[in-house]
Structures are given as C-alpha cells and as structure tokens.
Design a protein around this motif. Structure first.
Motif, PDB file in Angstrom:
ATOM      1  N   MET A 282       0.863  -1.176   0.000  1.00 25.38           N
ATOM      2  CA  MET A 282       0.000   0.000   0.000  1.00 25.38           C
ATOM      3  C   MET A 282       0.905   1.234   0.000  1.00 25.38           C
ATOM      4  N   LEU A 283       1.164   1.757  -1.170  1.00 21.03           N
ATOM      5  CA  LEU A 283       2.101   2.862  -1.302  1.00 21.03           C
ATOM      6  C   LEU A 283       1.438   4.196  -0.977  1.00 21.03           C
ATOM      7  N   SER A 284       2.263   5.144  -0.580  1.00 22.73           N
ATOM      8  CA  SER A 284       1.768   6.511  -0.395  1.00 22.73           C
ATOM      9  C   SER A 284       1.893   7.259  -1.717  1.00 22.73           C
ATOM     10  N   LEU A 285       1.524   8.520  -1.723  1.00 24.39           N
ATOM     11  CA  LEU A 285       1.539   9.319  -2.947  1.00 24.39           C
ATOM     12  C   LEU A 285       2.604  10.400  -2.882  1.00 24.39           C
ATOM     13  N   GLY A 286       3.144  10.757  -4.049  1.00 26.18           N
ATOM     14  CA  GLY A 286       3.979  11.938  -4.129  1.00 26.18           C
ATOM     15  C   GLY A 286       3.122  13.178  -3.936  1.00 26.18           C
ATOM     16  N   ASN A 287       3.744  14.273  -3.506  1.00 26.02           N
ATOM     17  CA  ASN A 287       2.998  15.495  -3.198  1.00 26.02           C
ATOM     18  C   ASN A 287       3.342  16.623  -4.155  1.00 26.02           C
ATOM     19  N   ALA A 288       2.338  17.412  -4.476  1.00 27.42           N
ATOM     20  CA  ALA A 288       2.523  18.682  -5.178  1.00 27.42           C
ATOM     21  C   ALA A 288       2.103  19.787  -4.229  1.00 27.42           C
ATOM     22  N   PHE A 289       2.867  20.862  -4.189  1.00 25.86           N
ATOM     23  CA  PHE A 289       2.565  21.972  -3.295  1.00 25.86           C
ATOM     24  C   PHE A 289       2.301  23.275  -4.055  1.00 25.86           C
ATOM     25  N   ALA A 290       2.494  23.223  -5.356  1.00 25.65           N
ATOM     26  CA  ALA A 290       2.278  24.416  -6.182  1.00 25.65           C
ATOM     27  C   ALA A 290       1.815  23.972  -7.558  1.00 25.65           C
ATOM     28  N   GLU A 291       1.231  24.909  -8.282  1.00 25.40           N
ATOM     29  CA  GLU A 291       0.725  24.603  -9.626  1.00 25.40           C
ATOM     30  C   GLU A 291       1.836  24.050 -10.503  1.00 25.40           C
ATOM     31  N   ALA A 292       3.040  24.584 -10.361  1.00 24.64           N
ATOM     32  CA  ALA A 292       4.166  24.123 -11.176  1.00 24.64           C
ATOM     33  C   ALA A 292       4.463  22.643 -10.930  1.00 24.64           C
ATOM     34  N   ASP A 293       4.292  22.185  -9.683  1.00 18.27           N
ATOM     35  CA  ASP A 293       4.531  20.780  -9.366  1.00 18.27           C
ATOM     36  C   ASP A 293       3.561  19.879 -10.119  1.00 18.27           C
ATOM     37  N   LEU A 294       2.295  20.295 -10.171  1.00 21.44           N
ATOM     38  CA  LEU A 294       1.296  19.492 -10.878  1.00 21.44           C
ATOM     39  C   LEU A 294       1.570  19.485 -12.378  1.00 21.44           C
ATOM     40  N   LEU A 295       1.956  20.621 -12.918  1.00 17.97           N
ATOM     41  CA  LEU A 295       2.287  20.687 -14.342  1.00 17.97           C
ATOM     42  C   LEU A 295       3.495  19.810 -14.665  1.00 17.97           C
ATOM     43  N   ASP A 296       4.482  19.785 -13.765  1.00 20.03           N
ATOM     44  CA  ASP A 296       5.650  18.915 -13.955  1.00 20.03           C
ATOM     45  C   ASP A 296       5.237  17.449 -13.928  1.00 20.03           C
ATOM     46  N   PHE A 297       4.317  17.104 -13.024  1.00 16.92           N
ATOM     47  CA  PHE A 297       3.819  15.728 -12.940  1.00 16.92           C
ATOM     48  C   PHE A 297       3.156  15.324 -14.256  1.00 16.92           C
ATOM     49  N   ASP A 298       2.286  16.178 -14.778  1.00 16.48           N
ATOM     50  CA  ASP A 298       1.596  15.880 -16.033  1.00 16.48           C
ATOM     51  C   ASP A 298       2.596  15.751 -17.178  1.00 16.48           C
TER      52      ASP A 298
END
Length: 784
Positions: free
Chosen positions: A82-98
């Motif tokens: 049961m893995l945990s999730l990586g975190n995004a703390f800013a819009e740029a983090d989410l865009l990098d993930f995508d």
C-alpha cells in the motif's frame, strides 16, 4: 571534508529524524512536527539522494512508506504494498507531474485524462472480500505490514459485510480511507468534555484512535465512515479498464465512493477542480487536506509503474496550510531525553482552521534567531497540514515597545544544572573543526528528572525493551518517588513498592512485574536501541548487532572500525564510541547485566564482515591530508603492511620514489606519522580489526549450513510483494551476502521493475538474473 561526506552525514541525520516523525505520526498518532516541516525534511532528503544516488539505501524513508504495525493487534502482510503518494505543493509541481506522465508514455500524447478526488484526512485501510464476504480489515501500517483490525472495521456502518449485486471477483481487496465527519467529531469531543476525558485534537486522530481500540464496542460507538479509492489484489472476473470505471463498479457492489469524484480531460481541468473544491473546502462535511489526481486509464497506470515509495501515475496536490495572527505571550523551555532544551511558544489563543491554538514549536534557538521573534510580538501561526501549529514569521511593524528577547536559561528549568550549547565537530582530512550547534543541553543527564523520565520511556518502549504497562504517567511516579534513578532500577522493583503507588492494585502490580521479568531476555539489537545512544535509531542498532554480533564488540569498537559497517558515518561512529566510553553509561549497562538482563542473538562477527577491511581502506580512514582513496590503495600496494607504511613515511629516499603519490602527499604522510599519537591510533585500529576478525589477513567465513551460504546477491528495481530491505533480510537469513554492486563474482541479481544499470551490467557479465516470481519460488522452496 568532501561534498559526499557532508551529504552522507546530513542524509543520515535526516533519515533518523524522519523515521522518528513517521513513528510518532503513524504509530503513536502524536505528531511532533507540522506536515510542512516533515515535507521539507523529506524533500531535502530526496534531493540529496538524487544528487548522491550511491548513498541511497533500502531502509531510507524515501524507499519506503512511513509507520509500523502496532504489537497489540495481529499483523497482516499486504501482498501488494500500500504505497503513499507523491505530493505537489504548487501549480508548477502538478504541471511537472503531467509533463512527466506524458513523456513517460512516449506517444506524443498532448492530454491525459485524470480522475479527481478529495484527499480525505483519515486512516488508510484495506478490506478483503472473498466470494463477496468481508473476511479481513487491515491498516496500511508501513505499506508492507499492517494491523489486523477486522473486528473494528466490521462495526463501521457504511462498510458492507457482504457485497451487493453480482459480478464481483472471487477475491477483491478494496482500499480506502476511514474518517470521522466533522459533526461526529464535535459530538464525540463534547461527550468527552462532559465526562472529564481528554478531547481529541482533530478528526484524523479521532478516527485513528477509534480504529485502534482493542474493544470493538468502543469503535462501534464512534461516528466513523469509509470511502474507497481503489483496489489491491484481484482474482477472478475482470474489472473495468479505467480507474473511474472500477470505482463505479465498487459503488454498484455497495462500497461507498466519493461523491466529489470527477474526470478531467487534461491537467488544466485538474487545476480547475483543485480551485473549485478549495473554495468549497469549509462547506464539506469532512476534513480534506488536498486533492488526489490519478491517470484514469489502467493500462497507462501499469505502463507508468512505480517508484520505490509511490506510483508514477498519481499525485496529491496539497492545500496551503491555514494561517492566523496572534500574540506571543511567552516562551517556555522543555527538556528532552538527550537533555536538549527546546523553546515552546505560548500564544494568545487563536482559532486556526477550526482549532484553538495556544502553543507552537520554535524548534531551537537558531529558529528563534531566524524568525527574529521577541516576546510580545505579533506572529503568523500556521497549522501546517491542518495538524501542528507553527510560527511562520513575525509582523515587525506591530512590535510593542516593551517586547523582550527570547533568552536561553543558564540553568536547566527542571533540575537547575548548567545549560551548555552543543559543539559541532566537523572532521576533515587530518583535522577536526569545532563550531557552535543549534541545540542547548542540560548537563545533568540522569540526575535531571526530565531526561531520566524520557530515557526510561524510551527504554521501555515497544521497539526497545517492550515493557508493557509502563506508560509516561507511571514512569513519572516511579521517578518522582525516587524508586527509579536509572533504567537498571526497573529490575529491582518489588510488589510492595508498586502496590502503594497511585493507580496500582494487586493485579496491576503483578502484571507490571511480570512484564519487567519478560523483558529480561531482549535481542541484542533491541537492547542497543533501548540504551538511547544519540543518533542511533532502530535500524542502526540492528546493523550494529547483526554485524558485530556481541555487546562487548560494540562497546569496544573504535569509530574508524565502526565505519566499515554499512551506513555508519564517522559522526555517528563517534557518538557510539563516546557513549560507551562514558563512565556513567558503563555503570548503568553493568547494573542492567548484573540485575538479570540476558542478551539474546549474540554470536560471532557476521560472515559478511570477516576479512572485510583492507590496508588501503584503513589508510584512507586515517584522514591523512592529501591522500584520498586511490592514493591510499597505491600506498598499501607499495608497502604491504601498516608497519611498512609507517617505516616508509619516515624514509624520505624510499618515499620519494614511491609511485602514485604527489610531493605534497609524501610530505603530508611524513608529517602525519611523525606524530607518535597518529601512529599509535593506526596501530590500535589494526589491532582491533584483527581482534574482531575484520583484518585483511583474517579468515574469510561463510554462513555454513545455510542453503545460500557463500552466494552473493544484488538487488535492483522495485519489488511488489516486499520491500528491498525485507528481501535482503530473507536472503541473509538463508546465508547469502547482499552486495550493493554487480561484479563477476556475483551469484545472482534479483531484478524488479525499474531495474537499470545493475541489470545491464549483470547481463554483460553473464551473471544469473531472476525476477520476483522466481525469487518467491526460491523462498518457498528454501524456507519451507
């Protein structure tokens, strides 16, 4: 000191600190730092490990999910972690993930469809259904092993005991979150206040505490709810091929899913969802601390795969911590187990994110200086992660004329002993530099009741000596009454002394004495951990016990010898050596052994470390200026022995023709061994290596009698059924040595998904490679 050495020391400290925070947050439900501080430490560690991949170890917090199973419940092994999730703390983090998702899929995809769900602030659980019947409930625990909470899960009213409808797989593991709605939380706390009990700090702690009740009737009385967010093991008829489709199927079978679940056609849709639900956050009936975005197509999820700690196809975009202004009324100083004097801010009570905040951590005096905070200041307080309050900054324009500086007490507020500032020792080639540390410490040690109480609490804790029934309140009584002045005094307690204490009767007194008696035969690793050696956590204690095999070797080990053990840096090695050099510590250990402690699992030096040292490594560890590892190896090859090196250093003519050394290195070598103390130090290290059996001339050993004795395995990639640390332990239990790199002498490489250069090197060298399925078959065959 090299950058790599500095990084290694910082990484070791970060791992130790994060492990402690994980334990307090996931196991004790008593977090000691805000989520924001934890995230900062974790991100710093991940960044350092990215810069220095050679320093990454299987037991690093980045390689695994935090928390451990409680001993009071049976343990459940998750066949799929049961893995945990990586975190995004800013819009740029989410865009990098995508961007990373689209690049990894490598099909020129311009947009990816994501599922969007609120991130509930509760406790992750696994529900196992066989033929539609609920047969087991478990917590996530450390991701590989959780707690069996079946009886408690069955009392949660929206958990179906049998699946509805038809078409469900023969075996279905449902994963989700058990949480407590705000209205239920407020009603529960109101009842607690009326009855004189202590209210819960927040809904998450209330939910976790309710699920960890040994009496299911108590859990049944709590307003808990379940919401599923995915599946684990599935055997039988197939599920839909999208995440949203799976959740829709689960909903049909009677399992609650989020009413807020939506699909976004692109990352821009994810951002819109995040902003929209953030605006409605306070109107929701439950607490959330962010939004989870997942690639909707399951075939793409499988293609993207996993990192060691988290999936590559999902991310949690966290909400910013909520902040308020308040006044700093004063600063008090608390004393910890190691004597550290920690400033605690006393605040004018203020509501932050629905909770009254009156205290906040200031960490240490360096943090006080960084903030520039003074008593009387108006400060910004944040409840990072909606849990622990923290002072973020001062509002200087509101500083009153009567504001006072925060000053460290010169005497300990508990025992009156002197308070001294710690000294940081930075060791480089041939020298050690002192600088002032951020921590102030009371020098009273166990004469200080605050330190003594915390030392006893640590000594008796579950992962240490595991003395059940010795909570903080009882420890306080034992110390305050003078019955216990050191851990050794626990083993002199009598029935007559206990039965007259507050809260004790005949049964409880006998139970505690029985628990103390049961603790008299600890494993060596538990005992070492229980001693509370600074910077020595549970994993380091296990490493010391496994490698050196006996308390006497650990006590005598020189710092340089200790650094031959994996992940034991020079700073930690000096802490260990200094601890056992201390006369008071030796006295307490002697008393413990004299009062009946019988150490288990002691033996000889582990076969992996027999003849593990080399002369070149010894010379390198001496820190001779100008002589790095390569030069030390060449010098060892030229001289052949330590005594020959010492003689050569003073024979200028012979030294001048020795190859591989610069003129500067020759001069440094000559000056180093001209100091008799340095020569004696080198001889002492060699003598101990011989005594322990680690010397290059010592006899090499194998774990005789075990099926994999003499074999060398290498692990690479990610395993699904267990962590790499667990795989290493299983291999070592069968007699194998687990190495960090592949060579022509390697026996086998165990390769999971994500295997890289090690797998390529194994194939190039013709070393046998096994996948996880073959490895599990080997374990079943050899372990029975």
């Amino acid at each position: 000191m090299t950058d790599a050495q500095t990084a290694a020391e910082r990484i070791a400290r970060l791992r130790s600190e994060i492990d402690e925070h994980n334990y307090r947050y996931y196991v004790l439900d008593a977090p000691s730092v805000p989520d924001a501080e934890y995230d900062r430490l974790f991100n710093e560690l991940r960044a350092l490990e990215a810069e220095h991949p050679e320093l990454v170890t299987p037991e690093s917090p980045t390689q695994r999910v935090g928390g451990e199973a409680l001993a009071a419940f049976g343990q459940v092994r998750h066949e799929l972690p049961m893995l945990s999730l990586g975190n995004a703390f800013a819009e740029a983090d989410l865009l990098d993930f995508d961007r990373s998702v689209r690049k990894s899929l490598d099909r020129g995809i311009e947009m990816v469809e994501y599922s969007c769900e609120p991130k509930l602030d509760g406790l992750a659980v696994s529900l196992l259904y066989e033929n539609g019947q609920l047969v087991r409930g478990a917590t996530r625990g450390d991701g590989s092993t959780g707690e069996d909470i079946t009886a408690n899960v069955r009392t949660v009213r929206n958990v179906p005991l049998r699946l509805h409808g038809k078409g469900w797989p023969a075996l279905l593991e449902v994963r989700g979150e058990i949480y407590m709605p705000r209205a239920g939380f407020e009603a529960l706390n109101a009842r607690a206040v009326e009855s004189g009990a202590k209210p819960f700090a927040n809904p998450r702690n209330a939910a976790a505490g309710s699920l960890r009740q040994l009496d299911p009737k108590i859990t049944a009385s709590r307003p808990l709810e379940f919401c599923c967010y995915g599946v684990g093991r599935v055997e039988g008829s197939g599920l839909p091929e999208t995440h949203a489709g799976v959740l829709e199927a689960l909903k049909r079978w009677g399992l609650p899913t989020s009413r807020e679940l939506k699909l976004a056609e692109s990352v821009q849709g994810c951002l819109e969802y995040y902003r929209a639900i953030g605006e409605r956050r306070q109107s929701l009936v439950y607490d959330i601390d962010g939004v989870v975005f997942k690639v909707n197509r399951l075939d793409w999820q499988r293609e993207l795969g996993f990192r060691a700690r988290e999936p590559r196809w999902a991310i949690a975009y966290k909400f910013p911590a909520q902040e308020e202004l308040t006044e700093l009324l004063g600063v008090e100083f608390q004393v910890g187990r190691t004597g550290a004097i920690t400033p605690v801010a006393r605040l004018k009570p203020v509501q932050v994110a629905g909770v009254t905040v009156s205290n906040a951590t200031l960490h240490n005096m360096d943090e006080v200086a960084r903030l520039g905070v003074m008593i009387g200041d108006t400060v910004i307080v944040r409840r990072a992660g909606d849990v622990i309050p923290q002072i973020m900054q001062v509002v200087p324009e509101r500083r009153p004329a009567e504001a006072r500086p925060v000053e460290v007490p010169q005497q300990c507020p508990v025992c009156g002993s002197a308070v001294e500032r710690t000294q940081l020792v930075r060791r480089g080639k041939g020298k050690a530099a002192l600088s002032e540390g951020a921590i102030y410490r009371c020098v009273g040690r166990l004469a200080c009741q605050a330190q003594l109480k915390q030392a006893i609490v640590h000594f008796v804790s579950r992962r240490a000596m595991d003395i059940d029934g010795l909570g903080e309140r009882i420890v306080e009584q034992l110390v305050d009454t003078g019955l216990v002045k050191s851990p050794a005094d626990l083993y002199t307690l009598s029935f007559e002394q206990l039965v007259v204490l507050d809260g004790f009767a005949e049964v409880s007194s006998n139970n505690l004495l029985a628990a103390i008696t049961a603790s008299r035969k600890p494993a060596l690793a538990r005992f070492v951990y229980a001693l509370g050696i600074p910077d020595v956590g549970e994993e380091t204690a296990k490493r010391l016990a496994r490698a050196l095999g006996s308390l006497s070797r650990i006590e005598k080990a020189l710092p340089e010898v200790l650094t031959w053990l994996p992940d034991v840096g020079l700073e930690v090695a000096h802490e260990i050596h200094s601890f056992f050099e201390d006369e008071h510590n030796r006295t307490v250990i002697g008393q413990l052994l004299a009062r009946g402690i019988e150490l288990q699992e002691e033996g000889g030096l582990h076969a992996e470390f027999a003849a593990c040292a080399s002369l070149g490594e010894l010379l390198d560890k001496l820190g001779i200026p100008g002589i790095a590892a390569t030069g030390a190896k060449k010098l060892a090859e030229a001289a052949g022995s330590l005594e020959a090196v010492i003689e050569l250093s003073q024979d200028w003519l012979s030294l001048s023709v020795t190859k591989g050394l610069s003129e500067k290195a020759r001069q440094a070598l000559r000056e180093f061994f001209a100091d008799a103390a340095n020569a004696e130090c080198a001889r002492a290290i060699e003598t101990q290596l011989r005594e322990f059996g680690m010397h290059w001339e010592s006899e090499r050993k194998t774990a005789a009698g075990l099926p994999l004795a003499g074999q060398t395995w290498v692990l690479t990639g990610t395993l699904e059924s267990m962590s790499r640390d667990q795989a290493k332990a299983r291999l070592e239990g069968l007699g194998a040595r687990v190495a960090g790199s592949v060579s022509a002498t390697s026996t086998c490489v165990l390769a999971g998904p994500g295997a890289g250069s090690k797998l390529a090197k194994a194939e190039a060298l013709g070393v046998e490679v096994r996948d996880e399925a073959a490895f599990l078959a080997l374990l079943r065959q050899q372990e029975g």
